[in-house]
Design a protein around this motif. Structure first.
Motif, short mmCIF file in Angstrom:
data_model
loop_
_atom_site.label_atom_id
_atom_site.label_comp_id
_atom_site.label_asym_id
_atom_site.label_seq_id
_atom_site.Cartn_x
_atom_site.Cartn_y
_atom_site.Cartn_z
N PHE A 268 0.72 -1.64 -0.13
CA PHE A 268 0.33 0.12 0.03
C PHE A 268 1.00 1.00 0.07
O PHE A 268 1.62 0.95 0.32
N GLU A 269 0.57 2.49 -0.32
CA GLU A 269 1.08 3.48 -0.58
C GLU A 269 0.13 4.82 0.62
O GLU A 269 -1.03 4.46 0.12
N ILE A 270 0.38 5.01 1.30
CA ILE A 270 -0.11 5.90 2.30
C ILE A 270 -0.38 7.24 1.31
O ILE A 270 0.62 7.97 1.18
N ASP A 271 -1.30 7.37 0.96
CA ASP A 271 -2.02 8.69 -0.14
C ASP A 271 -2.62 10.13 1.34
O ASP A 271 -2.33 9.42 2.59
N GLU A 272 -3.57 11.02 0.53
CA GLU A 272 -4.83 11.47 1.14
C GLU A 272 -5.68 11.00 1.59
O GLU A 272 -5.68 9.43 1.23
N PRO A 273 -5.59 11.07 2.96
CA PRO A 273 -7.23 10.12 3.74
C PRO A 273 -8.17 9.78 3.08
O PRO A 273 -8.48 10.65 2.45
N SER B 61 -3.90 15.78 9.32
CA SER B 61 -3.25 14.51 9.17
C SER B 61 -2.02 14.18 10.31
O SER B 61 -1.64 14.77 10.17
N VAL B 62 -1.82 13.42 10.84
CA VAL B 62 -1.11 13.20 12.28
C VAL B 62 -0.08 11.99 11.51
O VAL B 62 0.95 13.10 11.76
N CYS B 63 0.05 11.14 11.03
CA CYS B 63 1.77 10.50 10.59
C CYS B 63 0.62 9.86 9.27
O CYS B 63 -0.93 8.98 9.74
N THR C 53 1.63 -0.59 11.42
CA THR C 53 2.36 -1.80 12.27
C THR C 53 3.68 -0.79 12.01
O THR C 53 4.70 -1.32 13.43
N GLU C 54 3.82 0.27 11.71
CA GLU C 54 5.08 1.19 12.05
C GLU C 54 4.64 2.19 13.13
O GLU C 54 5.44 3.12 13.12
N ILE C 55 3.60 2.16 13.58
CA ILE C 55 3.11 3.27 14.34
C ILE C 55 4.11 3.33 15.75
O ILE C 55 3.91 2.28 16.71
N THR C 56 3.76 4.20 16.13
CA THR C 56 5.66 4.24 17.77
C THR C 56 4.09 5.01 18.80
O THR C 56 3.66 5.31 18.54
N THR C 57 4.93 5.02 19.75
CA THR C 57 4.50 5.55 20.71
C THR C 57 4.10 6.83 20.82
O THR C 57 3.06 7.56 20.94
N GLU C 58 5.86 7.59 20.32
CA GLU C 58 5.63 8.99 20.38
C GLU C 58 4.42 9.33 18.37
O GLU C 58 3.46 10.68 18.50
N ASP C 59 3.85 8.52 18.05
CA ASP C 59 3.54 8.95 16.63
C ASP C 59 1.41 8.85 17.87
O ASP C 59 0.76 9.37 17.55
N ARG C 60 1.44 7.78 18.43
CA ARG C 60 -0.12 7.72 19.76
C ARG C 60 0.16 8.99 20.15
O ARG C 60 -0.98 9.12 20.28
N GLU C 61 1.11 9.59 20.98
CA GLU C 61 1.15 10.81 21.40
C GLU C 61 0.37 11.67 20.76
O GLU C 61 -0.14 12.35 21.01
N SER C 62 1.51 11.73 19.55
CA SER C 62 0.93 13.00 19.21
C SER C 62 -0.72 12.96 18.19
O SER C 62 -1.25 14.20 18.29
N ILE D 168 -14.64 13.10 16.95
CA ILE D 168 -13.61 12.87 15.84
C ILE D 168 -13.93 11.37 15.07
O ILE D 168 -13.84 10.12 16.17
N VAL D 169 -13.11 11.22 14.08
CA VAL D 169 -13.68 10.25 13.56
C VAL D 169 -11.53 9.64 13.11
O VAL D 169 -11.12 10.50 12.44
N VAL D 170 -10.97 8.56 13.89
CA VAL D 170 -9.56 8.48 13.39
C VAL D 170 -9.31 7.09 12.38
O VAL D 170 -10.43 6.01 13.07
N THR D 171 -8.92 7.87 10.91
CA THR D 171 -9.00 6.79 10.51
C THR D 171 -7.77 6.01 10.78
O THR D 171 -6.78 6.45 10.83
N HIS D 172 -7.31 4.90 10.25
CA HIS D 172 -5.91 3.59 10.69
C HIS D 172 -6.00 3.02 10.85
O HIS D 172 -6.99 1.63 9.89
N GLY D 173 -5.04 2.16 10.08
CA GLY D 173 -4.46 0.67 9.47
C GLY D 173 -5.62 -0.42 10.48
O GLY D 173 -5.28 0.02 11.76
#
Length: 146
Positions: A5-10, A28-30, A35-44, A57-62
């Protein structure tokens, strides 16, 4: 079989535009494979939710780590006064037979009726409280564990 997959615009931008939903914005937060999301990404993400003036709030997520991120957000207290719905898709929105559009619709709708402070995972037509959500390894479905 895996996909590249390529990560493009939501995809939610296209979905909400086609559905003529009014009064939304996208931040867009990250843009990473989940599988590559870090604690820092979650904190953001937590900081973004806290800063958001919106109550819904709706969060799109893998889907690979969506439950973990939803539980992280819930534990952070960022949802106080807000309704947060996490949503993913078994296949990206641009793919034939994707469930993305349906899942985004469920997530948008459920944020309007959830009590403030709620964090849910929306997949397969269900809104499952993050704290009780798990993925059935045999079926791949998201289920509410008692």
């Amino acid at each position: 079989m895996g996909y590249a997959f390529e990560i493009d615009e939501p995809a939610a931008i296209r979905v909400l535009t086609v559905a003529q939903v009014e009064g939304w914005r996208c931040e867009s937060v990250c843009k990473k494979d989940s599988t590559e999301i870090t604690t820092e990404d979650r904190e953001s993400l937590v900081m973004s939710i806290r800063r958001a003036p919106e109550r819904r709030i709706v969060v799109t997520h893998g889907t690979d780590t969506m439950i973990e991120t939803a539980q992280f957000v819930e534990a952070s207290g960022a949802a106080v006064g807000k309704s947060v719905a996490f949503v993913g898709a078994t296949k990206p929105e641009r793919f034939k037979d994707s469930d993305a559009t349906f899942n985004v619709g469920v997530a948008v709708g459920v944020t309007d009726v959830l009590p403030p402070g709620s964090v849910v995972v929306c997949m397969g037509g269900r809104a499952i409280p993050a704290a009780r959500c798990m993925r059935d390894l045999d079926s791949g479905r998201y289920v509410d564990q008692p």
